[in-house]
Design a protein around this motif. Structure first.
Motif, PDB file in Angstrom:
ATOM      1  N   GLU A  94      12.274  -8.010 -12.340  1.00  0.00           N
ATOM      2  CA  GLU A  94      12.149  -8.134 -10.559  1.00  0.00           C
ATOM      3  C   GLU A  94      11.698  -7.130  -9.958  1.00  0.00           C
ATOM      4  O   GLU A  94      11.756  -6.577  -8.915  1.00  0.00           O
ATOM      5  N   GLU A  95      12.292  -5.590 -10.658  1.00  0.00           N
ATOM      6  CA  GLU A  95      11.805  -5.188  -9.945  1.00  0.00           C
ATOM      7  C   GLU A  95       9.760  -4.961  -9.455  1.00  0.00           C
ATOM      8  O   GLU A  95       9.527  -4.335  -9.098  1.00  0.00           O
ATOM      9  N   ASN A  96       9.089  -4.910 -10.764  1.00  0.00           N
ATOM     10  CA  ASN A  96       8.030  -5.664 -10.742  1.00  0.00           C
ATOM     11  C   ASN A  96       7.789  -6.530  -9.421  1.00  0.00           C
ATOM     12  O   ASN A  96       6.319  -6.122  -8.688  1.00  0.00           O
ATOM     13  N   VAL A  97       8.095  -7.739  -9.703  1.00  0.00           N
ATOM     14  CA  VAL A  97       7.841  -8.246  -8.689  1.00  0.00           C
ATOM     15  C   VAL A  97       8.311  -7.803  -7.317  1.00  0.00           C
ATOM     16  O   VAL A  97       7.779  -7.987  -6.231  1.00  0.00           O
ATOM     17  N   ALA A  98       9.786  -6.930  -6.851  1.00  0.00           N
ATOM     18  CA  ALA A  98       9.741  -6.676  -5.583  1.00  0.00           C
ATOM     19  C   ALA A  98       8.418  -5.737  -5.038  1.00  0.00           C
ATOM     20  O   ALA A  98       8.077  -5.144  -4.098  1.00  0.00           O
ATOM     21  N   ALA A  99       7.558  -5.022  -6.037  1.00  0.00           N
ATOM     22  CA  ALA A  99       6.651  -4.363  -6.030  1.00  0.00           C
ATOM     23  C   ALA A  99       5.104  -5.236  -5.036  1.00  0.00           C
ATOM     24  O   ALA A  99       4.683  -4.110  -4.379  1.00  0.00           O
ATOM     25  N   THR A 100       6.073  -6.326  -4.883  1.00  0.00           N
ATOM     26  CA  THR A 100       4.600  -7.140  -3.210  1.00  0.00           C
ATOM     27  C   THR A 100       4.909  -7.092  -2.385  1.00  0.00           C
ATOM     28  O   THR A 100       4.439  -7.451  -1.381  1.00  0.00           O
TER      29      THR A 100
END
Length: 283
Positions: free
Chosen positions: A263-269
């Motif tokens: 979820e943290e990675n996807v929030a980078a978008t």
């Protein structure tokens, strides 16, 4: 609700995916050998990725070996995502990665991957690493034949230099190249900066493996940490945002075995770096 807000890219000119994908290597056990301690948790990570809008999943027959592909099928997501897998590396219980590009082996492995994934056609089939004991052209020709036979939709390469990319393009339409690349190491062992330039010229997708640099970004680490603190973000998120803005053909595939990290990675978008921040990290 977090969702994948990255731009899209047309793999092979027609397979549209969001540019932030998911790398499924870490779904396996320690050393990427054997199954994980909790297979249900691993399947949940893949399922959550799809819920967040990720529609491009990268794996390989050598992850496990076979474990990652099986878990993707068991997660029930193969109809919702473009699945990229690879052939060309053997494994052993010591965790070694052994190049093996024999054409007959590749033809055998595509059948194994099709069965593990439970699909009739592999969306993107990548040659995992050139084999010094097999002529490169012969390996690539095997991938081209699989495409002609309808077992493979698109062909990709991994761990190649510009000269090998050019050689392969004389044999088959190359849809993607997957090389080591991150803000702290843009060369890897294949001159990846030049490879990325070539991918931009030809409209080929560039998939950076080790995109976060494993936390070892040399002189870039402090700069990225400073930008992250200013942004109230994590260094990993800033690094992924950098990848997405660094080139329009880049398709980062960060991997994790944790839903929280996913979820943290996807929030980078959701992060859009300024020109000044990009210059500090390195354009």
């Amino acid at each position: 609700m977090i969702e994948n807000r990255s731009d899209t890219f047309d793999v092979g000119g027609e397979l549209t995916v969001h540019r932030l994908g998911f790398g499924a290597m870490r779904l396996c056990g320690e050393g990427i050998v054997g199954p994980p301690a909790d297979e249900g948790r691993a399947r949940a990570v893949v399922q959550r990725a799809v819920e967040l809008g990720v529609d491009f999943v990268d794996t390989a027959d050598s992850y496990g070996p076979g474990v990652s592909e099986r878990l993707i099928r068991e997660a029930g997501v193969t109809e919702d995502v473009a699945v990229a897998t690879k052939a060309g590396l053997l494994r052993n219980r010591d965790g070694d990665w052994l190049p093996h590009g024999d054409p007959d082996y590749i033809r055998n492995q595509v059948l194994v991957s099709l069965d593990r994934l439970g699909v009739d056609e592999i969306d993107l089939y990548q040659f995992h690493r050139p084999d010094p004991d097999t002529p490169f052209e012969e390996s690539v020709e095997a991938f081209a034949e699989l495409k002609d036979e309808g077992l493979v939709r698109h062909v990709g390469l991994s761990n190649v230099d510009v000269e090998q990319l050019e050689t392969a393009r004389d044999v088959v339409d190359v849809a993607t190249v997957q090389n080591e690349y991150n803000p702290g190491d843009r060369e890897g062992d294949r001159g990846s900066a030049r490879v990325l330039d070539a991918c931009e010229e030809y409209g080929i997708g560039f998939i950076p493996w080790f995109p976060l640099g494993g936390g070892e970004l040399d002189e870039k680490a402090d700069v990225i940490a400073d930008v992250a603190e200013e942004r109230d973000a994590t260094p990993e998120q800033v690094t992924l945002a950098w990848h997405l803005q660094h080139s329009p053909v880049t398709l980062p595939i960060p991997g994790t075995s944790s839903v929280e990290h996913l979820e943290e990675n996807v929030a980078a978008t959701e992060i859009r770096l300024t020109d000044e921040e990009l210059a500090r990290i390195g354009e």
